[in-house]
Design a protein around this motif. Structure first.
Motif, PDB file in Angstrom:
ATOM      1  N   GLY A 155      -1.912 -11.817   6.893  1.00 19.39           N
ATOM      2  CA  GLY A 155      -0.656 -12.564   6.825  1.00 19.39           C
ATOM      3  C   GLY A 155       0.463 -11.846   7.566  1.00 19.39           C
ATOM      4  O   GLY A 155       1.259 -12.462   8.275  1.00 19.39           O
ATOM      5  N   MET A 182      -3.777 -18.166   5.512  1.00 22.01           N
ATOM      6  CA  MET A 182      -2.830 -17.708   4.485  1.00 22.01           C
ATOM      7  C   MET A 182      -3.109 -18.446   3.182  1.00 22.01           C
ATOM      8  O   MET A 182      -3.578 -19.574   3.190  1.00 22.01           O
ATOM      9  CB  MET A 182      -1.407 -18.009   4.927  1.00 22.01           C
ATOM     10  N   GLU A 186       1.757 -17.686   0.383  1.00 21.79           N
ATOM     11  CA  GLU A 186       2.183 -17.177   1.691  1.00 21.79           C
ATOM     12  C   GLU A 186       2.625 -18.332   2.579  1.00 21.79           C
ATOM     13  O   GLU A 186       3.616 -18.237   3.303  1.00 21.79           O
ATOM     14  CB  GLU A 186       1.025 -16.430   2.363  1.00 21.79           C
ATOM     15  N   THR A 187       1.846 -19.426   2.535  1.00 21.91           N
ATOM     16  CA  THR A 187       2.162 -20.568   3.359  1.00 21.91           C
ATOM     17  C   THR A 187       3.542 -21.132   3.017  1.00 21.91           C
ATOM     18  O   THR A 187       4.332 -21.434   3.912  1.00 21.91           O
ATOM     19  CB  THR A 187       1.094 -21.669   3.163  1.00 21.91           C
TER      20      THR A 187
END
Lengths: 255, 332, 300
Positions: A155, A182, A186-187
């Motif tokens: 990431g 990801m 995280e996205t």
């Protein structure tokens, strides 16, 4: 005034039409998504815009200037930058050097000044490091600036690629699957980040993404490519319902 | 550091080298002196090749060719034009001779750099082993051409080259090469060289003119190889194309790889080791080169990334190793 | 005109030998992406294996064709063992390190064989025994072909034909092609890559051994550094034809052999060693993948 214009752009690879009569107009400040099944030719579009493969036919104009036959580094100089689908960092170099390389085209120290280590050289070098650290801080990477970049988790590598792309000081940023690999948290963070840097750096962004949550969530307009041909274009709500798009994704549900 | 201080420092160093030369050269065993001079020349070769191979990632095994061009050009200059220049210049010889020598070396370096430009051009289309074999081929072609020029000795070799090289010059040019390459590498241009090595496509997309940097690496590397050739010719007073075969190029590549690709201190250390090794092995006579090659293979197998890898030697690093060892010892 | 034809014949003889050596380079490069510099010295060892076995079998005294074939087989076996040993001891430990490291190791092995050769065989040239009595089998209007030249050509073509059949018609050959296409994927498909690499070295080295004997027949002076330049030129031949490509290696070998003989005949013998490289550079600049090689573009 359109920032980027692709008119009837085609490219052939050994007789195969990878992209056929592709048209795209990006207005300044837009955030546009480019989607389509695997092998639809999305990355090829990026490669044509950035000069990696010159198109066989058609015209590409950026800020009113034709960029068809320019080499990639010249295209970077006119203000287009990108990230890569399969991360292409300078793996053996420290995180900060990845960003510093991208500053290179805006530096002034010549070969001789660098060898002689003139005062100007040092000043420039210090200001570059400061600038790079500041840029890394936006991506939460400033504390890792001396790490070897290939050792970063996935990431962070993706974020570093975006930071590096920004260091060239682009007007147009092309993001090739920034959320690939990801996790959902995280996205979600990444989506905010993209919105954030768009505002901060006054960017126009073209985005390739498979994660529909991202595309539908942040893009104002979406283009759908299939087998090198644009099959749909419009705002997210329209794309979601487009029968051609649904068919192209072979019944894959679009959320 | 301001300009004045820097210039003073340079003068100080030159003075130091001169004193060293005057003190050491007459007293030292000529055999040891020769080894010392070879060490210097090999350091110049290894560090300059490291710029091409290690930092820019362009695989070249034609360094001996550049060396030959530099050696023969500078020798031809000092041999044919040198005496005339010395006659016409009404200057004391202690001043005009070095002048002729430096002019010859720079001319040799420049011509070698020009050859580097020519060799660098295929690097735009070829990579990896293909490029390697082309650079090797260029080196051999250069050698064969020199072999066919009678004015510089042809197959007989070029003898009676004036003896200008001394410890002073070798020290001076060795330090110059190291400083130039080091300062280049730790600058924005150095990062550009490295980015070409790491990922050409990405480098180009980030605005690096990869073409220019590849060719520049070849030009700078070849220039210093040319200087090294000139120093060698004016030391031995004799040049023969047999000294510049691809075997010599291999030797330099070995120094770079053994030291670590992209480590200047590694190149320096490896150059010294590989210069000393055959000499140290002299007592085993006939087995000397056999041992040399076995050691080389063992070194590569046990330490494939080279002695220093991509790192540079520094004191902190040494301290860290020692403190770790100490901690281990205490722990045990 | 006669002279030209004569040169062409001599060139083809030399070229077929280059081609035999080139095959070993091409095959190893195909599977390991390594320029096996030691290959040229395997060829040298092949010549010496032929030399010693001929003396040992007493062939030097009364030459005959079956015995010559026996010598060639012995030399091929010796070389393939040597090739496999080199691979096991020097290259296998480096499978995971950088290609440059492997290359330097190959140079190291090459130096070892040359210097070891000087120690074992002596540095002075030796004279390869006449395994077959040299005869002119064709001598018309100034063109001479000797039986030895013909033998070299026929032997090389036969060996290449067998190799081509092996690579394209057998299971092992198919596995070899798979490994050279993509070693990781091949190993995932259950191919024992180590075994294939060993076989590749064995075959390539055997061909070099045969080349050593054929050279000994035509050009009897042999010494421990005889492999150096022919080896390099054979590699050039492999690159010229398109590396990893068997017919390409043959084509490259023939081009270089003919070009060299022509250079010596019409230009000057001193340029002999430059012409191979000249052709190589010219071709690679216009066709970076070699004459028959497929160019691959990097996927971005």
């Amino acid at each position: 005034m359109a920032l980027l214009e692709l008119k009837n752009v085609c490219i052939n690879f050994g007789g195969l039409k990878a992209v056929d009569k592709f048209n795209l107009t990006l207005q300044k400040g837009e955030l546009v998504g480019l989607i389509g099944p695997n092998g639809a030719g999305k990355t090829t579009v990026f490669n044509m815009i950035t000069g990696v493969y010159p198109p066989t036919e058609g015209e590409i104009r950026f800020a009113e200037k034709r960029t068809n036959s320019l080499k990639p580094y010249k295209i970077s100089a006119v203000g287009i930058s990108r990230t890569f689908q399969n991360i292409r960092l300078f793996g053996e170099l420290p995180v900060i050097d990845n960003v510093l390389v991208a500053f290179h085209q805006h530096t002034h120290a010549g070969l001789l000044a660098s060898v002689w280590r003139s005062k100007k050289f040092w000043q420039e070098e210090q200001s570059l490091v400061k600038k790079a650290t500041g840029l890394l801080a936006i991506f939460g990477l400033d504390t890792l600036k001396n790490e070897i970049s290939k050792n970063l988790p996935y990431g962070q590598q993706r974020r570093l690629e975006i930071a590096r792309a920004l260091a060239t000081e682009p007007k147009l940023l092309l993001l090739d699957e920034p959320a690939a690999g990801m996790n959902p948290q995280e996205t979600a963070k990444l989506m905010l980040l993209i919105k954030d840097i768009q505002k901060k750096f006054d960017l126009t962004i073209l985005l390739i993404e498979h994660d529909m949550q991202v595309v539908m969530g942040i893009c104002e307009r979406i283009l759908v490519l299939d087998y090198g041909v644009t099959i749909a274009e419009g705002p997210p709500e329209k794309i979601k319902k487009d029968p051609k798009v649904i068919e192209a994704y072979l019944g894959e549900e679009i959320h | 550091m301001n300009q004045l201080k820097k210039i003073l420092l340079i003068i100080l160093f030159l003075g130091l080298f001169l004193v060293l030369d005057l003190l050491i050269s007459p007293r030292m065993n000529p055999y040891y002196l020769q080894i010392l001079i070879y060490c210097g020349i090999n350091i110049i070769l290894a560090v300059s090749l490291n710029l091409i191979n290690g930092f820019t990632g362009q695989f070249s095994i034609g360094h001996a060719g550049f060396m030959a061009i530099g050696g023969y050009t500078s020798a031809a200059f000092t041999f044919y034009l040198g005496p005339k220049i010395l006659e016409t210049l009404f200057l004391p010889l202690w001043f005009s001779k070095p002048l002729v020598f430096v002019a010859g070396l720079l001319l040799g370096g420049t011509l070698a750099a020009f050859a580097g430009l020519l060799v660098g051009i295929p690097s735009l289309r070829l990579r990896g082993d293909y490029l390697a074999i082309v650079t090797l081929g260029f080196g051999e072609i250069i050698r064969v051409f020199i072999l066919n020029i009678d004015a510089i000795g042809g197959a007989r070799g070029f003898s009676d080259v004036p003896k200008y090289t001394s410890l002073f010059w070798v020290l001076g040019f060795t330090v110059l090469t190291i400083v130039v390459v080091r300062n280049l590498v730790y600058s924005t241009h150095g990062r550009a060289f490295l980015s070409v090595r790491e990922d050409e496509v990405a480098a180009e997309a980030m605005g690096i003119n990869t073409t220019w940097y590849k060719v520049t690496a070849f030009v700078i590397g070849a220039f210093f190889a040319g200087i090294a050739g000139g120093l060698l010719g004016h030391y031995l007073q004799y040049l023969h194309t047999n000294s510049f075969t691809f075997i010599k190029s291999f030797e330099v590549v070995m120094m770079v790889v053994l030291g670590g690709m992209g480590s200047i201190t590694g190149s320096i250390l490896a150059a010294v080791i590989l210069t000393l090794l055959p000499e140290v092995l002299r007592p085993v006579k006939d087995y000397r080169m056999v041992f040399y090659s076995i050691l080389l293979v063992i070194l590569m197998i046990t330490r494939p990334q080279g002695i220093f890898g991509v790192r540079e030697f520094n004191w902190d690093w040494l301290k860290k190793i020692f403190s770790r060892k100490k901690a281990q010892a205490e722990g045990a | 005109m006669q002279e030209l034809i004569q040169q062409l014949i001599n060139g083809i003889t030399w070229g077929s030998i280059y081609a035999l050596i080139a095959l070993g380079y091409t095959m190893v490069y195909g599977v390991l992406k390594l320029i096996n510099f030691a290959h040229s010295d395997v060829y040298m060892v092949g010549a010496f294996a032929g030399y010693y076995s001929a003396h040992w079998l007493g062939i030097a005294e009364n030459p005959s064709v079956p015995k010559a074939i026996l010598v060639m087989l012995i030399s091929m076996i010796v070389c393939s063992c040597l090739g496999v040993i080199i691979e096991r001891l020097a290259y296998k430990p480096l499978r995971k390190s950088s290609r440059l490291t492997a290359l330097i190791t190959a140079i190291g092995v090459s130096l070892l064989l040359e210097n070891g050769g000087q120690l074992v065989f002596g540095a002075d040239p030796k004279f390869f025994p006449q395994l077959i009595e040299g005869q002119e089998i064709w001598s018309k209007s100034g063109i001479v072909i000797s039986n030895l030249q013909l033998i070299a050509l026929i032997a090389s073509l036969t060996l290449m034909g067998i190799l081509q059949l092996f690579v394209y018609k057998t299971r092992t050959g198919k596995a070899m092609r798979a490994v050279s296409y993509n070693i990781q994927v091949a190993s995932l498909m259950g191919i024992s890559t180590d075994k294939i690499i060993t076989i590749t070295f064995a075959i390539g080295s055997a061909l070099a051994g045969a080349a050593g004997v054929l050279v000994g027949l035509n050009n009897p002076k042999i010494d421990p550094i005889m492999g150096l330049l022919p080896g390099l030129k054979a590699f050039v031949a492999a690159v010229l034809g398109g590396i990893g490509n068997i017919p390409g290696a043959m084509l490259g070998g023939l081009i270089i052999g003919v070009a060299e003989v022509m250079t010596v005949g019409y230009l000057s013998s001193t340029f002999r060693d430059a012409i191979a490289f000249g052709i190589l550079i010219a071709i690679l600049i216009f066709r970076p993948a070699g004459i028959l090689g497929k160019s691959t573009t990097e996927k971005v």
